[in-house]
Each structure stands twice: as C-alpha cells, then as structure tokens.
Design an enzyme around this catalytic site. Structure first.
Site, PDB file in Angstrom:
ATOM      1  N   GLY A 239       0.947  -1.355   0.016  1.00  0.00           N
ATOM      2  CA  GLY A 239       0.005  -0.117   0.133  1.00  0.00           C
ATOM      3  C   GLY A 239       0.869   1.416   0.062  1.00  0.00           C
ATOM      4  CB  SER A 240       0.056   4.610   0.696  1.00  0.00           C
ATOM      5  OG  SER A 240      -0.263   4.590   1.988  1.00  0.00           O
ATOM      6  NE  ARG A 242      -1.984   8.440   4.398  1.00  0.00           N
ATOM      7  CZ  ARG A 242      -3.113   7.867   4.967  1.00  0.00           C
ATOM      8  NH1 ARG A 242      -3.449   7.864   6.135  1.00  0.00           N
ATOM      9  NH2 ARG A 242      -3.843   7.352   4.270  1.00  0.00           N
ATOM     10  N   GLY A 244       2.284   2.098   5.287  1.00  0.00           N
ATOM     11  CA  GLY A 244       3.556   1.159   5.558  1.00  0.00           C
ATOM     12  C   GLY A 244       3.938   1.707   6.853  1.00  0.00           C
ATOM     13  CD  GLU A 261       4.930  -4.140  -3.666  1.00  0.00           C
ATOM     14  OE1 GLU A 261       5.112  -2.901  -3.929  1.00  0.00           O
ATOM     15  OE2 GLU A 261       4.110  -4.864  -3.976  1.00  0.00           O
ATOM     16  CB  CYS A 295       3.548  -0.502  -6.703  1.00  0.00           C
ATOM     17  SG  CYS A 295       4.162  -2.140  -6.895  1.00  0.00           S
TER      18      CYS A 295
HETATM   19  C1  UN1 Z   1       2.143  -3.739  -7.729  1.00  0.00           C
HETATM   20  O1  UN1 Z   1       1.789  -2.923  -8.403  1.00  0.00           O
HETATM   21  O2  UN1 Z   1       1.828  -3.693  -6.358  1.00  0.00           O
HETATM   22  O3  UN1 Z   1       6.112  -5.927 -11.694  1.00  0.00           O
HETATM   23  C2  UN1 Z   1       2.905  -5.070  -8.065  1.00  0.00           C
HETATM   24  C3  UN1 Z   1       4.925  -5.664 -11.958  1.00  0.00           C
HETATM   25  C4  UN1 Z   1       3.786  -6.647 -11.331  1.00  0.00           C
HETATM   26  C5  UN1 Z   1       3.641  -6.291  -9.719  1.00  0.00           C
HETATM   27  C6  UN1 Z   1       3.165  -5.066  -9.539  1.00  0.00           C
HETATM   28  N1  UN1 Z   1       4.298  -7.904 -11.586  1.00  0.00           N
HETATM   29  O4  UN1 Z   1       4.574  -4.722 -12.477  1.00  0.00           O
END
Ligand code: UN1
Length: 504
Positions: A239-240, A242, A244, A261, A295
């Site tokens: 998540g964000s 914040r 985390g 993460e 992410c």
């Molecule tokens: C995410 O956005 O939390 O590498 C994970 C990637 C994907 C996983 C993203 N296999 O873009």
C-alpha cells in the site's frame, strides 16, 4: 445485471467478506459496495468484518497453523499444486472478475491470474528446497546446522491494483512454509478476494486443512487489529508509504516482523545511444499500462537533452493512439481509474505540476462518459519540481531532461521511494554504471526494458520508503519461516567455543 461469471465463481448480490477457511461467517461489519470502475455501477455487495468477526477468523488461523506446520513441506507443496490447477481452470473467469472489479484490460487481468498460477508452480518446487546450511564447527565432533521452521499465521494486507496476484505471492509461499494466512484485501475489490478465497479454501479442505486460507474484509479498523495482533508474527502489507509507516510502527512496537511493499516513484533513463523504438514501446506500456496504477508504473522519464524533443514528439504521437475504453473490449489498451478519488488526485497533481512550472504536453483530461476514465498525460518537467517527488496513482508521466549520466542517476535516486528503475542504452559502460553500487538505489534495476511487469522468479520489492520487503521469488520465502541454528555434539567430551576452559 449480474454478470454470469458471478454464479460460476460462487458470488451473489450480497456476500460475506469474512471466510474462516471455506466457512462464511455471518459478517457484522459495514456493508461495502463493489463498483465497476468502467461504469460506476454497483456490481455486488460484501459485508465486512467487525472486530468480533476478526477474532473468530484469528482463532481459526491459529488452529489451522497448529495442524499444518507438522505436515512435511513437500506434502504442503502438493496442496499448492492443486491450487495452481484450480486456478488454471478458472483463469478466464477470475480474469473477467478482475476486469469488472478493478477495471484492468482483459490481457492484464488474465496476466494477473497467470501470476498466481506461476506462484503456485514456483511454490511447489520450493516446497522441496526449503533448506538451510551446514556450517563447519570449531569444535571436534560437533556439527552446526540451520533449519527453517514454520513461523505462524501470517497477516496479508493488499491493495486494489493487484487484487489477486499479491495475495498469491504471499499465501502460496506462506502455505509451503507451513503458515496459515489471514487476508485483508482492499475494501474496493472484495469480490475477487472472496472468489479466490473460496477456490483456495476448497483445495485446503480437500487436503484436510480447513482454515489454512482465511479472508477478513474490512477497513482501517480491521487492519489495525491485525497489525496489533501478537498471534500474527508476520504482517505482509502492500500500500502507500503512509500506511506502511503505520504498520511498521505498530508491528515494531510488539517486535513482530513486517514485509512492506509500499509506494514507488519509478524512473527510466534514456541515453543518447538508446534504441528509441524499443524505449518508446517500453515507456508507453510502463506509463500507461494498468492506467498508471501499478506500484511499478513509470512516473519519471529522464531523457538526455539531445534527444528529448524527438522522444517527446514520438511519445505524444503514441499516446494519441492509445485506445481508451471498456476494459473488457479486446482492442482497449487503457481502462478506467479505480474511482472518483483517483480521478480527483490526478487532476490535482496536474494542476500542481502546472503551478510548479511544468507543461502538459498531451492528455490529462477527464473523459466525458460514465465511469472513471482519463486521458494519460505527459508533463514536461524538471527534477526539482516537488510534485515529481510524489507518487500519484494515475497515468502521469513527467519527462525531465539531463546532461550527464551522473546527473540522471542523481535525479532518479532523488526521491524517497526506491522500487523500480531502468536505463535504455546500447553502451555497456552506461548500463554497468547504472547497475553499480553508485547507480540506481532501487530494489529493481533493468536495462533496456521498462519498470513494470516483473517476473515472479526474482525477489520483488524496493528500498528506502518503499519499505525494504521482498516478495515472490529468489529467497523471499525466508520471511515466512523462522531460522533455527542448531549445534550437535556427536562425542562424549564437552569442548567450549572460543577455547573457554571451565573445569569443575
Ligand atoms: C504492484 O503494483 O503492487 O512488476 C505489483 C509488476 C507486477 C507487480 C506489480 N508483476 O508490475
């Protein structure tokens, strides 16, 4: 109208979002609406957990762990093999549900289910490789060895953007490592979580381990319960930054373990020697794919000043040909953002970028149709604009010029997050500089490919404010086990380490 896939996956108009294994608990928390981001319409409802409901789930997970941990690891792997088979059978259906609930285009939605299947395959092999070291002892007839034991029930907190794959990164490894799991998915995507937990629980039941995979849908209150719960030795949270920080604080206070993460603010450096055709394709997928809601999404494009105008012109052209629309339509390349708030954050970030001296080169408008559709935006920016240092979960690409590679790397590293990074170059010296200890400070560093779309075989995660956790492949499994160092004396004398003499 209810989509036919609902019945296939055991979903109804009203669903309990609390499953202790396959047993649905009469949830008594708030009722959440799951909306289709492509239309704004309610797909179905899910009842979230109350603190009392969470208590029931936690007890089930503790009991399941007590049974599961004594199964030999390869036998645990056999369950995950069956889970992989069950997911293979439902790949299209689950993909369809991900499209409906998270708005991902079909190929990406099915790709996400494939990522779960890949994790199962990986975890099955791993179930025969959970080995420790044998270490030379300094004492005669002594042996030092490490063994890895199951850790306990694991709390998994996931975000809306990978509503199923991130659960699989954690739950498949946890299961072969001998741990039960409690999953708190994003309250925005409850239906995919319910469908996946039903499939996983059926498999667990067939292997006589009900309660191995539990689900506890909820908002902050339930997350707070989980992170504070000493029965969960590991909290794995996505998540964000914040969120985390809060998880790290609460779990740290009880000396538990976290696997975090968090946000990314990923950059690609394009050098003058780069193959621009390759760079262009990679940049568009990394920046526009998943509507900029990974992410790992590319947010900052750092381009040598000698080629920036050329690349910007090509990018502008490519962006205009991105087909935006119904994510279920096979010709669509970009679906909607997840909700109204996501659209508002994008618009706000673009306003700030303009105020701070950025120029919107293309896109950036809301599209006038139901649902939460926007045009992906390119903003010509400078590395020192404050908005560039922020992760806005939307398709905004800041394009920044540089003169020297050192300067480009400094810009790339000059943000608090440290997830994914890449360089496009045909010069080995530039690539090696980028990969050196003075190069990218991210958990992921690629050469001649984009920042997103990692394979599961490597450890996934990032440094600095991204949280430092590693999930999926390589030795990420070690987070889900406890290490025990054992010394065995095979003789009849009792020599002491460090040469200490202690005679009676
Ligand atoms: C995410 O956005 O939390 O590498 C994970 C990637 C994907 C996983 C993203 N296999 O873009």
């Amino acid at each position: 109208m209810i989509d036919p896939v609902f019945a296939t996956l055991g979903l109804e108009t009203e669903n309990s979002g609390v499953l202790a294994g396959s047993q649905a608990i009469q949830a008594t928390g708030p009722r959440l609406a799951s909306r289709n981001p492509a239309t704004g319409e309610v797909l179905a409802y899910a009842q979230a957990a109350s603190p009392g409901d969470y208590e029931q789930v936690a007890e089930v997970a503790v009991k399941a762990f007590a049974r599961w941990r004594s199964r030999p690891a390869p036998v645990r792997g056999a369950l995950i093999r069956d889970l992989g088979d069950a997911l293979r059978l439902q790949k299209q259906n689950l993909g369809r549900l991900v499209t409906l609930e998270a708005g991902k285009i079909r190929t990406e939605a099915e790709g996400e289910v494939q990522e779960m299947i890949d994790m199962c395959d990986y975890a099955v092999g791993l179930s025969r490789c959970l080995h420790g070291l044998t270490i030379a002892s300094e004492r005669p007839v002594h042996r030092l060895m490490e063994q890895w034991h199951p850790l306990g029930p694991v709390g998994i907190i996931t975000a809306f953007n990978f509503p199923v794959a991130v659960w699989a990164w954690n739950a498949t490894l946890a299961a072969v490592c001998g741990d039960s799991t409690i999953w708190k998915p994003s309250p925005i995507t409850p239906l995919t979580a319910i469908a996946v937990t039903k499939i996983a629980s059926q498999v667990a039941e067939a292997h006589e381990c009900p309660g191995l995979f539990s689900l506890c849908l909820g908002e902050t209150e339930i997350g707070e319960r989980m992170v504070a719960d000493p029965r969960l030795p590991l909290i794995s949270a996505t998540g964000s930054c914040r969120m985390g920080r809060r998880v790290a604080e609460v779990v740290g206070a009880r000396l538990g373990r976290t696997l975090l993460e968090l946000g990314g603010n990923n950059a690609v450096i394009v050098t003058p020697s780069a193959n621009l055709d390759l760079a262009l394709r990679a940049v568009v997928f990394a920046a526009v794919g998943t509507a900029g809601q990974r992410c790992t999404t590319l947010r900052r494009l750092i381009v040598h000043e000698s080629i920036i105008d050329d690349l910007l012109a090509r990018l502008g052209h490519a962006y205009k040909s991105v087909r935006i629309g119904d994510p279920a339509d096979d010709s669509t390349l970009m679906g909607p953002l997840i909700n109204e708030q996501a659209v508002a954050s994008m618009m706000q970030a673009l306003e700030q970028a303009a105020e701070q001296g950025g120029t919107i080169v293309t896109g950036g408008k809301r599209i006038d149709r139901p649902g939460w559709f926007v045009e992906p935006a390119i903003v010509r920016a400078t590395g020192d604009m404050p908005i560039v240092a922020e992760e806005t979960f939307a398709p905004i690409l800041y394009v920044i010029p540089y003169r020297t590679l050192d300067e480009a790397i400094a810009i790339q590293n000059g943000v608090e997050q440290g997830l994914s990074s890449a360089i496009f170059t045909d010069r080995v010296t530039e690539a090696e500089r980028f990969l050196s200890a003075e190069g990218s400070d991210c958990g992921i560093a690629n050469v001649n490919l984009g920042t997103s779309g990692a394979e599961i075989g490597g450890a996934f995660g990032g440094e600095k404010a991204t949280g430092g956790g590693r999930e999926a492949g390589s030795d990420a499994w070690k987070a889900y086990m406890r290490r025990q160092t054992c010394t065995i004396n095979g003789g009849s004398a009792l020599p002491l380490a460090q040469g200490i003499r202690f005679e009676l």
